[in-house]
Design a protein around this motif. Structure first.
Motif, PDB file in Angstrom:
ATOM      1  N   TRP A 336       2.802 -11.952   1.734  1.00 50.31           N
ATOM      2  CA  TRP A 336       3.250 -11.108   0.616  1.00 50.31           C
ATOM      3  C   TRP A 336       4.766 -11.001   0.503  1.00 50.31           C
ATOM      4  O   TRP A 336       5.335 -11.313  -0.542  1.00 50.31           O
ATOM      5  CB  TRP A 336       2.613  -9.721   0.729  1.00 50.31           C
ATOM      6  N   ASP A 366      -2.096 -13.107   1.069  1.00 48.47           N
ATOM      7  CA  ASP A 366      -2.146 -11.786   0.430  1.00 48.47           C
ATOM      8  C   ASP A 366      -2.491 -11.948  -1.057  1.00 48.47           C
ATOM      9  O   ASP A 366      -3.115 -12.945  -1.466  1.00 48.47           O
ATOM     10  CB  ASP A 366      -0.797 -11.076   0.658  1.00 48.47           C
ATOM     11  N   ASP A 367      -2.075 -11.026  -1.844  1.00 49.83           N
ATOM     12  CA  ASP A 367      -2.373 -10.971  -3.276  1.00 49.83           C
ATOM     13  C   ASP A 367      -2.034 -12.305  -3.973  1.00 49.83           C
ATOM     14  O   ASP A 367      -1.133 -13.020  -3.554  1.00 49.83           O
ATOM     15  CB  ASP A 367      -1.504  -9.853  -3.875  1.00 49.83           C
ATOM     16  N   TRP A 411      -6.627 -11.329   1.267  1.00 46.75           N
ATOM     17  CA  TRP A 411      -6.417  -9.993   0.686  1.00 46.75           C
ATOM     18  C   TRP A 411      -7.430  -9.733  -0.422  1.00 46.75           C
ATOM     19  O   TRP A 411      -7.724 -10.608  -1.227  1.00 46.75           O
ATOM     20  CB  TRP A 411      -5.004  -9.960   0.119  1.00 46.75           C
ATOM     21  N   ARG A 443       0.156   0.642 -11.945  1.00 47.15           N
ATOM     22  CA  ARG A 443       0.361  -0.769 -11.590  1.00 47.15           C
ATOM     23  C   ARG A 443      -0.466  -1.673 -12.519  1.00 47.15           C
ATOM     24  O   ARG A 443      -1.061  -2.640 -12.082  1.00 47.15           O
ATOM     25  CB  ARG A 443      -0.027  -1.007 -10.124  1.00 47.15           C
ATOM     26  N   LYS A 476      -7.714  -8.091   4.454  1.00 46.94           N
ATOM     27  CA  LYS A 476      -6.883  -6.909   4.181  1.00 46.94           C
ATOM     28  C   LYS A 476      -7.462  -6.249   2.933  1.00 46.94           C
ATOM     29  O   LYS A 476      -7.493  -6.854   1.860  1.00 46.94           O
ATOM     30  CB  LYS A 476      -5.440  -7.350   3.950  1.00 46.94           C
ATOM     31  N   ASP A 478      -7.225  -3.600   0.197  1.00 47.43           N
ATOM     32  CA  ASP A 478      -6.174  -2.780  -0.408  1.00 47.43           C
ATOM     33  C   ASP A 478      -6.742  -1.838  -1.468  1.00 47.43           C
ATOM     34  O   ASP A 478      -7.866  -2.027  -1.967  1.00 47.43           O
ATOM     35  CB  ASP A 478      -5.118  -3.709  -1.030  1.00 47.43           C
ATOM     36  N   ASN A 480      -4.626   0.254  -4.608  1.00 46.79           N
ATOM     37  CA  ASN A 480      -3.246   0.440  -5.030  1.00 46.79           C
ATOM     38  C   ASN A 480      -2.994   1.373  -6.202  1.00 46.79           C
ATOM     39  O   ASN A 480      -2.014   1.197  -6.925  1.00 46.79           O
ATOM     40  CB  ASN A 480      -2.639  -0.924  -5.366  1.00 46.79           C
ATOM     41  N   CYS A 526      -5.703  -0.773   3.821  1.00 48.10           N
ATOM     42  CA  CYS A 526      -4.365  -0.719   3.222  1.00 48.10           C
ATOM     43  C   CYS A 526      -4.507   0.068   1.931  1.00 48.10           C
ATOM     44  O   CYS A 526      -5.565   0.056   1.301  1.00 48.10           O
ATOM     45  CB  CYS A 526      -3.883  -2.139   2.931  1.00 48.10           C
ATOM     46  N   GLY A 528      -1.493   0.629  -0.861  1.00 44.13           N
ATOM     47  CA  GLY A 528      -0.074   0.724  -1.203  1.00 44.13           C
ATOM     48  C   GLY A 528       0.669   1.110   0.057  1.00 44.13           C
ATOM     49  O   GLY A 528       1.382   2.108   0.099  1.00 44.13           O
ATOM     50  N   GLY A 529       0.419   0.352   1.136  1.00 41.47           N
ATOM     51  CA  GLY A 529       0.896   0.759   2.454  1.00 41.47           C
ATOM     52  C   GLY A 529      -0.123   1.696   3.070  1.00 41.47           C
ATOM     53  O   GLY A 529      -1.305   1.378   3.179  1.00 41.47           O
ATOM     54  N   TRP A 545      -2.767  -0.827   7.512  1.00 40.08           N
ATOM     55  CA  TRP A 545      -1.349  -1.096   7.244  1.00 40.08           C
ATOM     56  C   TRP A 545      -0.652   0.242   7.030  1.00 40.08           C
ATOM     57  O   TRP A 545      -1.023   1.033   6.176  1.00 40.08           O
ATOM     58  CB  TRP A 545      -1.250  -2.012   6.020  1.00 40.08           C
ATOM     59  N   ASP A 548       4.227   0.158   3.211  1.00 40.83           N
ATOM     60  CA  ASP A 548       4.890  -1.019   2.642  1.00 40.83           C
ATOM     61  C   ASP A 548       6.361  -1.057   3.036  1.00 40.83           C
ATOM     62  O   ASP A 548       7.055  -2.036   2.777  1.00 40.83           O
ATOM     63  CB  ASP A 548       4.772  -1.011   1.114  1.00 40.83           C
TER      64      ASP A 548
END
Ligand code: GLA
Length: 729
Positions: A336, A366-367, A411, A443, A476, A478, A480, A526, A528-529, A545, A548
């Motif tokens: 990422w 990742d993404d 991810w 987002r 991972k 996520d 977000n 995870c 957003g962190g 995680w 971020d």
């Protein structure tokens, strides 16, 4: 026996603490005590027999003006019956009344630890010394009942609480608040420690005295959140890391939560924790039940370090059944920070190949690998590889990564959808959205409606397909954005107060259907962190995680706060480039590496942009981390000097359970250290033991290390760091 139930006095004993309740002469369950160990004696003398004028006295108390629900400490507080403090429950009965008064009905005690049907809880294995107590309270008028559940991990000094409400009345009820646990203390001389923050700066530590009224923290964002963590500590004013009373409260729930500490007019304190009651209303028909999530309680009379050690141990050993909890974890490198959405198979393979020189053994894509995900505006929801970037798909890529001798991770953000996606075009009604209102985006994405079983089924199938076909070693997971527009077209208008909670139930169902069916994949949480770093998530994810923000000095603050409840083995922490992309700060490599060693070490670097010397430096620290991973994960962790204090340095230590080895780290905060003498005082060692410090070749006693400390070298610039490896001789 850690649970005694004589004469309707219920005493829960752990190795170092006692918790006591008693059924009063009128059938109310009184909370008597939680604190340092006492014998199984009746402690009800601590309730003063004074008339609290103007307080209500229940009818059954007759002419007795002393007996009042508001003055007496309650185990599960009533509603609309004269206790005006934070209620455990609020509901609307079939006849429109709001009253609930729980009276003791029965109790049962058994070996082992209870579980909940709908929510994750800590578990105890067969040979574990755990016991359960269940106490049923029932309202004698409505026959609505509440079962209070207590799990006692005697050896680990942990008590858990949960509650189940059942509608035994003849009519539907509307449950508007149902907290998991409350605790009444007869005094109020406490500080509250809570963990606040935001995206990029999670779990900073705030310590403040309780004062009259309610001090409340919580989340109403659909996730446990960046802003406050569902973990809080109440402690004596003089409590520090090594001395004093401290109580920890950790909610095993990933959605909206509330924690309140109320000091009343008599300087008594009520602490209550559970699902946030805002926009919460569950309709329960006759015979239907509702489970409130578990709260993990711990008391320490030896300060905050011991409190943390107890939480770390229970989360390490009793939360997650993944084989990775105890296994050594891979050192990962994540795509990422170096690549964002711009990559192709060749850049990925080159990175994976070069990563081996850093000592990494897991490459994480990742993404950006799926659908039309070339920026934040498209693709979420379409969990199919973008073959323009990755010809042949995920399987082809993972085979090539594996052929390099690397593991391969991917991810996902399963709970979200972009409007520019095939999923949204096919099912525009599958996201949370209020009819007739344009949705709020965050987002550029919307949140899928996990309260609907068909949405959950689709996600389980779509993600599992990639996992089963792709040759994936790591995921991972996520999340977000926060939710709003919390409305589900899959449920009737009078059930919309259930959606926040039903979303979380759907999430746990999905996690059960994906995580638990793939025992050989390491899953990392995870949001957003670290926006969903909580005990319930730790039942699925051995690691999360942390933030971020990968800037080392910021991370020291974030990881310090996280460490009060959550084990080091659960904190995702990586080395990234300098100047840091977020803070623009430049920090020596060693400091970045030692900070990442305070967690599940990894990298967010592009090896193509590194010199051979830099790669070799990485390899040295990877090796150092591997050497000490067991000590870091299973040793006792000590916060030696806080990044929040005015201290010139931040320091921490990992001490092995047998106290034979320790790792001590310190990072200079202030440049002025050049002229001042700084000593890192190391706790947790055997005072009479003699320890060799490899880096200074000194031999010092545990007492000297604790009381005098290790002298930090002078004349070093800001953010320099030191590592001391101690071995008992
Ligand atoms: C979140 C995560 C990051 C990264 C991005 C990808 O912000 O916290 O680590 O995965 O999403 O979009």
């Amino acid at each position: 026996m850690s649970i005694k139930t004589e004469n309707l006095i219920f005493t829960l004993q752990t190795k170092h603490s006692t918790y006591q309740m008693k059924v009063s002469e009128h059938g109310h369950l009184l909370h008597l005590y939680y604190g340092p160990s006492v014998e199984d004696e009746d402690l009800s003398y601590l309730i003063p027999h004074v008339i609290r004028s103007h307080e209500s006295n229940p009818d059954e108390a007759g002419e007795d003006r002393v007996y009042s629900l508001c003055a007496y400490p309650q185990e599960f507080s009533s509603n609309d019956a004269g206790d005006y403090r934070i209620p455990s429950i609020e509901l609307v009965n079939g006849d429109g009344s709001y009253s609930f008064v729980g009276k003791y009905k029965s109790h049962t005690r058994y070996k082992g630890k209870y579980a909940l049907n709908t929510l994750p809880t800590l578990f105890a294995d067969g040979d574990e010394d755990a016991e359960t107590l269940e106490i049923v309270l029932e309202d004698p008028v409505t026959h609505v009942s509440v079962k209070l559940l207590y799990g006692v991990f005697a050896e680990k000094d942990i008590i858990t609480r949960a509650a189940i409400l059942c509608n035994g009345s003849d009519h539907p009820i509307r449950l508007q608040r149902f907290l998991s646990a409350s605790l009444d203390f007869m005094t109020s001389d406490f500080d509250l420690i809570e963990f606040f923050g935001h995206h990029y700066y999670e779990r900073r530590t705030d310590r403040r005295p309780l004062s009259r009224g309610i001090d409340e923290i919580g989340s109403f964002r659909g996730a446990s959140g960046h802003f406050h963590n569902p973990f809080a500590i109440l402690c004596d004013k003089k409590t520090d890391e090594e001395t004093g009373n401290a109580y920890g409260f950790c909610l095993m729930y990933s959605g909206n939560f509330v924690f309140g500490a109320e000091v009343d007019g008599y300087a008594q304190t009520r602490v209550a924790m559970g699902i946030h009651p805002k926009q919460f209303e569950f309709r329960l028909n006759r015979g239907e039940c509702f489970e409130a999530p578990e709260v993990v309680l711990c008391h320490s009379s030896e300060g905050l370090s011991t409190l943390s050690h107890r939480f770390h141990r229970i989360f390490r050993e009793n939360a997650c059944r993944s084989e990775f909890v105890k296994a050594s974890r891979p050192v990962l490198i994540n795509s990422w920070e170096p690549f964002r959405f711009t990559f192709n198979t060749e850049t990925l393979l080159k990175t994976a190949e070069e990563s081996k020189k850093l000592g990494a053994d897991l490459f994480v894509l990742d993404d950006g690998w799926f659908g039309q995900r070339n920026d934040e505006k498209a693709g979420l929801g379409d969990w199919v590889a973008n073959e323009e970037k990755i010809p042949g798909g995920i399987r082809a890529l993972s085979e090539r990564i594996h052929a390099l001798g690397m593991k391969f991770g991917l991810w996902f953000e399963p709970e979200m959808v972009n409007e520019n996606s095939d999923l949204y075009r096919t099912h525009p009604d599958w996201c949370l959205q209020v009819p007739g209102r344009a949705p709020s985006r965050s987002r550029h994405q919307l949140c899928l409606d996990l309260s609907r079983p068909e949405v959950c089924d689709h996600l389980i199938q779509a993600v599992n397909k990639v996992l089963d076909e792709g040759g994936i070693d790591y995921v991972k997971w996520d999340y977000n954005r926060y939710v709003c527009d919390v409305y589900s077209v899959g449920h009737p208008a009078d059930r919309q107060g259930e959606i926040y909670h039903r979303y979380i139930l759907g999430l746990y169902r999905i996690l059960n259907g994906i995580v638990k069916t793939h025992p050989h994949i390491l899953f990392e949480g995870c949001s957003g962190g670290g926006g969903r770093f909580d005990g319930a998530m730790l039942t699925y994810f051995p690691q999360i995680w942390c933030s971020d923000n990968t800037d080392a000095p910021s991370r020291l603050v974030i990881q310090h706060g996280t460490s009060f409840a959550y084990p080091i083995s659960s904190m995702g922490a990586h080395v990234s480039v300098c100047p840091n992309k977020k803070t623009k700060r430049t920090v020596p490599f060693k400091t970045r590496a030692l900070t990442a060693m305070h967690g599940t070490f990894g990298y967010e670097l592009d090896p193509a942009k590194m010199t051979e010397a830099e790669k070799a430096e990485c390899a040295t620290y990877t090796e150092l981390y591997r050497k000490h991973q067991n000590l870091i994960f299973s040793g006792d962790y000590y916060r030696l000097s806080s990044p929040h204090d005015d201290s010139l340095f931040t320091a921490w230590a990992f001490v092995s359970q047998d106290k034979n080895t320790a790792l001590v780290c310190a990072v200079l905060q202030e440049i002025s250290i050049m002229d001042e003498n700084c000593y890192v005082k190391v706790c947790g060692l055997e005072e009479k033991g003699m320890y060799r410090i490899a880096e200074t070749d000194q031999i010092l006693s545990g007492a000297a290390l604790k009381n005098v400390g290790i002298l930090l070298p002078h004349t070093t610039p800001q953010y320099s760091s030191f590592l001391f490896q101690l071995e008992k001789v």
